[in-house]
Design an enzyme around this catalytic site. Structure first.
Site, PDB file in Angstrom:
ATOM      1  N   GLU A  17      76.431   7.301  21.862  1.00 48.30           N
ATOM      2  CA  GLU A  17      74.996   7.029  21.907  1.00 48.30           C
ATOM      3  C   GLU A  17      74.492   6.421  20.605  1.00 48.30           C
ATOM      4  OE1 GLU A  17      72.980   6.989  24.318  1.00 48.30           O
ATOM      5  OE2 GLU A  17      74.257   7.878  25.839  1.00 48.30           O
ATOM      6  N   TYR A  73      65.733  11.107  21.312  1.00 49.82           N
ATOM      7  CA  TYR A  73      66.547  10.440  22.332  1.00 49.82           C
ATOM      8  C   TYR A  73      67.997  10.928  22.291  1.00 49.82           C
ATOM      9  CZ  TYR A  73      69.697   7.086  24.339  1.00 49.82           C
ATOM     10  OH  TYR A  73      70.729   6.531  25.050  1.00 49.82           O
ATOM     11  N   ASP A 107      64.778   5.543  26.461  1.00 51.51           N
ATOM     12  CA  ASP A 107      65.089   4.414  25.590  1.00 51.51           C
ATOM     13  C   ASP A 107      64.406   3.185  26.167  1.00 51.51           C
ATOM     14  OD1 ASP A 107      66.596   3.779  27.831  1.00 51.51           O
ATOM     15  OD2 ASP A 107      68.451   3.398  26.727  1.00 51.51           O
TER      16      ASP A 107
END
Length: 495
Positions: A126, A208, A226
């Site tokens: 990520e 996030y 996102d």
């Protein structure tokens, strides 16, 4: 518990796992009705005061985002359709093989090593995926995991090693935060955090990334938001509010939280992001193949009014203007003390370490000086000479002889907020007589500059900008040797 089982059953019915003709239970129908009444009661009365007649097609304004919500029925439909699409179309990615949460995947009773492995893989992937294309990340992820297969392996690495592995991905602060975060987790006992609140306590992990790790690796029913998720949700609800506004972002998180599937949260979050990255793209959405097009209000509006387009959502926000900066870059090559110049002669290049804070923190580059404005050749060389003497103890008038000094050209390197124009020169030096360059040994932590031979320089993990500069110099040297008579290869003083 009965309500949860009922919701799970409905989702699977909608996904085609049972009879597609279904009905909500009376409790769900009452709940859905109550939600609609609540939404109606919260509508702002200011619209009734308008004197002008309303158009047939209304596009919500930025002030309306707080009124948006997904009903229970909408959420069930979207979850079911999106998960079915994801099961059939998801991309085969290396981090998904580690973190897979399908029926044959992980279980709550998995041991700590397996849970840490999943969390670590999701974390690395990520962070790498931020501002970077999936196709680019795959090779970087595989190399990273081969070198540091666990969090504990990464915690033993140095920042220089991490930066070299990261070279070319850009936004190098991400790599530093990964390393510092790994060290922090190990220092606190080595147990990988699983909840959003615990993950947020780790340096470099924001809302996030915490949501992605918690939902994908540990099946916590939390949302992620996102750019892809913002695009999908803004089209589903035809939201025309500024997607960069703090209040708007907060409401996108609220809407994403209403959608996330409680039984397959990680898969759903990945499906939502995958949809935005593939079918629901920025400029060319594939609405005909979209699994949730029936729930898309932007698509419905575009079919009713030719002046409305799906790509109108989310609204375009004016980007901050890039500032222009200028720098003089000197690729300094130090020849050996032999009097011959040719293929057999050895040489080394000087690399300087950037400060540990700010842009490209802690990375190695050729000696460079930031200029206040565009400058002529003479001014740039004066600035470089002062820098070499103060930072690298190189006195170009006393102990060093200039073999050649050539202007190579210009190169513009674009960062997200800076447009850096670099003036590049090749400066070839040789110690006078039998002297050697005074190079004081420095420990790894305090080292600010070093010599690197061409072989090691070729294999180093340099940033894309530094690599571009080096390639320009190498190309110039090859062209110069191939087209200029042999006499040019003799030492010549060039200032």
């Amino acid at each position: 518990m009965q309500l949860a089982i009922c919701l799970h059953f409905q989702t699977h019915c909608l996904a085609g796992k049972h009879n597609r003709h279904y009905s909500l239970s009376s409790m769900d129908a009452i709940g859905a009705g109550a939600e609609k009444k609540t939404a109606i009661s919260k509508k702002r009365p200011r619209r009734t005061t308008q004197s002008k007649p309303k158009p047939k097609i209304e596009v919500p304004t930025s002030g309306d985002i707080e009124d948006f919500s997904f009903s229970k029925d909408e959420a069930l439909q979207i979850r079911a359709s999106l998960l079915e699409w994801y099961d059939n179309n998801q991309r085969d990615l290396p981090w998904r093989r580690i973190s897979s949460s399908n029926s044959c995947g992980f279980k709550e009773e998995d041991d700590d090593d397996e849970r840490e492995k999943r969390g670590y893989a999701v974390w690395v992937s990520e962070v790498m995926l931020q501002q970077t294309r999936v196709s680019t990340v795959i090779d970087y992820f595989n190399r990273w995991m081969n070198k540091w297969p666990t969090l504990h392996h990464l915690a033993q690495a140095s920042l220089e090693e991490v930066n070299e592995m990261w070279a070319g991905l850009g936004y190098y602060r991400r790599a530093r935060f990964l390393l510092e975060g790994a060290k922090e987790v190990v220092e606190q006992g080595g147990t990988f955090p699983e909840t959003v609140s615990d993950l947020r306590n780790i340096k470099g992990i924001g809302e996030y990334t915490a949501g992605a790790i918690s939902s994908i690796a540990f099946k916590k029913a939390v949302p992620v938001v996102d750019g892809n998720v913002v695009r999908v949700i803004s089209r589903l609800k035809a939201i025309s509010a500024n997607p960069k506004d703090a209040a708007t972002v907060k409401n996108f998180w609220k809407l994403a939280g209403q959608l996330v599937d409680p039984f397959r949260p990680g898969d759903f979050n990945q499906a939502l992001m995958e949809l935005g990255a593939t079918l629901c793209s920025l400029s060319n959405p594939g609405c005909a193949a979209c699994p949730i097009s029936a729930q898309c209000h932007a698509l419905s509006l575009s079919r009713q009014n030719e002046s409305v387009h799906v790509t109108d959502y989310p609204i375009k926000v004016m980007k901050a203007k890039q500032r222009h900066e200028f720098s003089a870059v000197s690729v300094v090559e130090i020849l050996d003390c032999q009097e011959t110049i040719g293929p057999k002669s050895s040489s080394k290049f000087i690399l300087v370490k950037r400060p540990n804070n700010g842009l490209l923190a802690g990375l190695w580059e050729f000696p460079s000086v930031l200029l206040e404005k565009e400058a002529d050749l003479a001014s740039r060389r004066i600035a470089i000479d002062k820098f070499l003497q103060s930072s690298c103890n190189l006195d170009l008038k006393e102990s060093i002889r200039i073999v050649s000094r050539e202007y190579i050209g210009e190169y513009v390197h674009v960062f997200s907020h800076i447009r850096l124009k670099m003036y590049i020169e090749l400066l070839v030096l040789r110690p006078k007589g039998n002297r050697s360059i005074d190079y004081k040994k420095q420990d790894k932590e305090s080292m600010t500059w070093k010599y690197v031979d061409s072989k090691n320089l070729d294999s180093m993990g340099l940033t894309s900008g530094v690599r571009k500069v080096y390639n320009m110099v190498q190309k110039h040297k090859q062209t110069d040797q191939g087209t200029i008579p042999e006499r040019r290869r003799k030492p010549a003083l060039r200032r």
